[in-house]
Design a protein around this motif. Structure first.
Motif, mmCIF file in Angstrom:
data_model
loop_
_atom_site.group_PDB
_atom_site.id
_atom_site.type_symbol
_atom_site.label_atom_id
_atom_site.label_comp_id
_atom_site.label_asym_id
_atom_site.label_seq_id
_atom_site.Cartn_x
_atom_site.Cartn_y
_atom_site.Cartn_z
ATOM 1 N N GLY A 178 -2.503 39.439 -15.997
ATOM 2 C CA GLY A 178 -1.148 39.052 -16.371
ATOM 3 C C GLY A 178 -1.109 37.619 -16.840
ATOM 4 N N PRO A 179 0.021 37.194 -17.442
ATOM 5 C CA PRO A 179 0.104 35.829 -17.978
ATOM 6 C C PRO A 179 0.021 34.740 -16.923
ATOM 7 C CG PRO A 179 2.234 36.952 -18.115
ATOM 8 C CD PRO A 179 1.226 37.981 -17.718
ATOM 9 N N HIS A 180 0.175 35.128 -15.640
ATOM 10 C CA HIS A 180 0.058 34.136 -14.563
ATOM 11 C C HIS A 180 -1.404 33.885 -14.194
ATOM 12 C CE1 HIS A 180 4.413 34.740 -12.857
ATOM 13 N NE2 HIS A 180 4.386 34.662 -14.176
ATOM 14 N N ASP A 181 -2.310 34.802 -14.577
ATOM 15 C CA ASP A 181 -3.727 34.598 -14.278
ATOM 16 C C ASP A 181 -4.212 33.325 -14.969
ATOM 17 O OD1 ASP A 181 -3.693 36.873 -12.823
ATOM 18 O OD2 ASP A 181 -5.032 38.034 -14.103
ATOM 19 N N THR A 182 -5.247 32.715 -14.425
ATOM 20 C CA THR A 182 -5.636 31.392 -14.895
ATOM 21 C C THR A 182 -7.115 31.288 -15.230
ATOM 22 O OG1 THR A 182 -6.036 30.623 -12.616
ATOM 23 C CG2 THR A 182 -3.829 30.250 -13.535
ATOM 24 N N PHE A 183 -7.404 30.349 -16.132
ATOM 25 C CA PHE A 183 -8.742 29.796 -16.288
ATOM 26 C C PHE A 183 -8.782 28.527 -15.437
ATOM 27 C CE2 PHE A 183 -8.317 32.094 -20.371
ATOM 28 C CZ PHE A 183 -9.517 32.779 -20.403
ATOM 29 N N VAL A 184 -9.976 28.117 -15.046
ATOM 30 C CA VAL A 184 -10.114 26.896 -14.251
ATOM 31 C C VAL A 184 -10.816 25.836 -15.098
ATOM 32 C CG1 VAL A 184 -11.034 25.862 -12.145
ATOM 33 C CG2 VAL A 184 -10.215 28.228 -12.113
ATOM 34 N N LEU A 185 -10.173 24.694 -15.242
ATOM 35 C CA LEU A 185 -10.742 23.601 -16.015
ATOM 36 C C LEU A 185 -11.851 22.903 -15.236
ATOM 37 C CD1 LEU A 185 -7.418 22.118 -17.443
ATOM 38 C CD2 LEU A 185 -9.010 23.695 -18.568
ATOM 39 N N ARG A 186 -12.579 22.065 -15.923
ATOM 40 C CA ARG A 186 -13.721 21.383 -15.327
ATOM 41 C C ARG A 186 -13.370 20.626 -14.037
ATOM 42 N NH1 ARG A 186 -14.648 18.081 -19.143
ATOM 43 N NH2 ARG A 186 -16.402 19.047 -20.173
ATOM 44 N N ASN A 187 -12.162 20.077 -13.987
ATOM 45 C CA ASN A 187 -11.764 19.293 -12.815
ATOM 46 C C ASN A 187 -11.151 20.151 -11.713
ATOM 47 O OD1 ASN A 187 -9.342 19.919 -14.019
ATOM 48 N ND2 ASN A 187 -8.465 17.876 -13.824
ATOM 49 N N GLY A 188 -11.172 21.476 -11.902
ATOM 50 C CA GLY A 188 -10.643 22.379 -10.889
ATOM 51 C C GLY A 188 -9.190 22.752 -11.082
ATOM 52 N N TYR A 189 -8.522 22.129 -12.071
ATOM 53 C CA TYR A 189 -7.110 22.419 -12.304
ATOM 54 C C TYR A 189 -6.982 23.760 -13.028
ATOM 55 C CZ TYR A 189 -2.192 21.096 -12.889
ATOM 56 O OH TYR A 189 -0.820 21.032 -12.811
ATOM 57 N N GLU A 190 -5.995 24.549 -12.637
ATOM 58 C CA GLU A 190 -5.831 25.887 -13.199
ATOM 59 C C GLU A 190 -4.842 25.873 -14.362
ATOM 60 O OE1 GLU A 190 -5.183 29.019 -10.405
ATOM 61 O OE2 GLU A 190 -6.546 28.155 -8.928
ATOM 62 N N ILE A 191 -5.177 26.620 -15.399
ATOM 63 C CA ILE A 191 -4.341 26.721 -16.595
ATOM 64 C C ILE A 191 -4.036 28.189 -16.849
ATOM 65 C CG2 ILE A 191 -6.445 26.600 -18.008
ATOM 66 C CD1 ILE A 191 -4.741 25.417 -20.263
ATOM 67 N N PRO A 192 -2.749 28.564 -16.939
ATOM 68 C CA PRO A 192 -2.415 29.972 -17.210
ATOM 69 C C PRO A 192 -3.104 30.474 -18.473
ATOM 70 C CG PRO A 192 -0.458 28.777 -16.524
ATOM 71 C CD PRO A 192 -1.530 27.756 -16.723
ATOM 72 N N CYS A 193 -3.566 31.727 -18.427
ATOM 73 C CA CYS A 193 -4.476 32.242 -19.451
ATOM 74 C C CYS A 193 -3.816 32.508 -20.797
ATOM 75 C CB CYS A 193 -5.165 33.501 -18.951
ATOM 76 S SG CYS A 193 -4.036 34.906 -18.716
ATOM 77 N N ILE A 194 -2.489 32.486 -20.844
ATOM 78 C CA ILE A 194 -1.794 32.669 -22.113
ATOM 79 C C ILE A 194 -0.647 31.670 -22.157
ATOM 80 C CG2 ILE A 194 -0.371 34.529 -21.143
ATOM 81 C CD1 ILE A 194 -0.357 35.827 -23.920
ATOM 82 N N ASP A 239 2.379 41.146 -23.237
ATOM 83 C CA ASP A 239 2.000 42.442 -22.687
ATOM 84 C C ASP A 239 0.642 42.867 -23.232
ATOM 85 O OD1 ASP A 239 2.030 44.919 -21.447
ATOM 86 O OD2 ASP A 239 3.404 45.839 -22.906
ATOM 87 N N VAL A 240 -0.393 42.147 -22.818
ATOM 88 C CA VAL A 240 -1.735 42.384 -23.365
ATOM 89 C C VAL A 240 -2.766 42.599 -22.251
ATOM 90 C CG1 VAL A 240 -1.307 41.098 -25.491
ATOM 91 C CG2 VAL A 240 -2.152 39.881 -23.478
ATOM 92 N N PHE A 241 -2.281 43.014 -21.087
ATOM 93 C CA PHE A 241 -3.171 43.101 -19.936
ATOM 94 C C PHE A 241 -3.419 44.536 -19.471
ATOM 95 C CE2 PHE A 241 -1.169 38.970 -20.063
ATOM 96 C CZ PHE A 241 -2.267 38.131 -19.969
#
Length: 283
Positions: A3-19, A251-253
């Motif tokens: 879902g759009p709330h899922d995240t990638f994790v940046l190098r410093n550990g901060y999470e960014i929503p995947c869309i 709606d791409v999940f």
């Protein structure tokens, strides 16, 4: 990604929503506020703006009025080319933060690299600008810092002199323009790629080959393009002001593109590009 709330994790550990929800060419005012409200309702929590978009006030107003806790939102803005340099970058950031009405930004990007003239001139301009972002990051005003439209030959000299390497590089990326060289460099360097214009500003949506693949999954070409970005481990930033399309783009999940179809899309010849080359633009 579910879902759009899922995240990638940046190098410093901060999470960014995947869309993310793009706001380029979105006029300041009620139209922008209405579109953002629809996006929030559709599940977006990641919003991308820039000083050059001239809509930071509306983006900030919509998000502040939403009632959603600030910690659940991810807000990006960008430093325009005319504000590159150490002191001017600090002033430009302050202006963006005030327009947004926020206490901090989740991500701040250098919108375009300095790229013309003698190497020592443009490289120094990029380095001075980056030093300002490092200060703002260290002072706690930004949770993550990065660049936009930087190719490997812009990134390499910057990373030789930086104390903190860029965490994100936002580039034009869509089927027909996979940014293979830049994406590979960023992946190897721990830099997350964001995809602006993931739909090729509509230029790729009528492609028969993409349409044939999309039909097999029961989705639109736009949904296929956004999913393709995610499966290439890039953050898509689709933009629309049409409520139905805003919801559709989130709606791409519910499907996965097969490895064979990903290969077919990745191997398409180049098409649908904006023509904005960081080495050629006049800003």
């Amino acid at each position: 990604m579910n879902g759009p709330h899922d995240t990638f994790v940046l190098r410093n550990g901060y999470e960014i929503p995947c869309i993310g929800f793009g706001t380029w060419k979105m006029p300041d005012g009620q139209e922008a506020i209405d579109a953002i409200n629809v996006a929030l309702d559709a599940g977006y929590r990641h919003f991308d703006t820039a000083a050059a978009y001239e809509n930071e006030e509306s983006v900030g107003k919509a998000l502040r009025r939403s009632g959603i806790d600030r910690s659940e939102l991810f807000v990006t803005s960008k430093l325009w080319a005319s504000d590159r340099g150490y002191d001017s970058a600090l002033k430009a950031f302050d202006s963006s933060l005030k327009k947004l009405g926020l206490e901090y930004l989740d991500l701040y990007l250098v919108h375009w690299p300095a790229a013309k003239g003698a190497d020592e001139v443009w490289q120094k301009e990029n380095a001075d600008t980056w030093r300002a972002l490092e200060k703002l990051y260290n002072d706690g005003y930004i949770r993550a810092i990065g660049v936009s439209n930087f190719k490997p030959h812009h990134l390499e000299p910057l990373m030789k002199v930086s104390e903190i390497d860029p965490m994100v590089n936002q580039v034009e990326m869509h089927p027909g323009f996979p940014q293979t060289e830049t994406k590979k460099f960023c992946d190897l360097s721990g830099i997350l790629v964001e995809a602006w214009s993931p739909l090729g500003q509509g230029r790729v949506l009528d492609d028969d080959r993409l349409l044939e693949i999309a039909v097999n999954y029961g989705v639109t070409v736009a949904q296929l393009c956004i999913r393709w970005c995610l499966q290439n481990n890039a953050v898509p930033l689709p933009k629309s002001m049409t409520p139905e399309r805003i919801r559709e783009n989130a709606d791409v999940f519910g499907f996965d593109i097969s490895a064979d179809d990903m290969r077919k899309i990745n191997e398409l010849e180049q098409f649908g590009m904006s023509g904005l080359d960081p080495d050629e633009v006049d800003f």
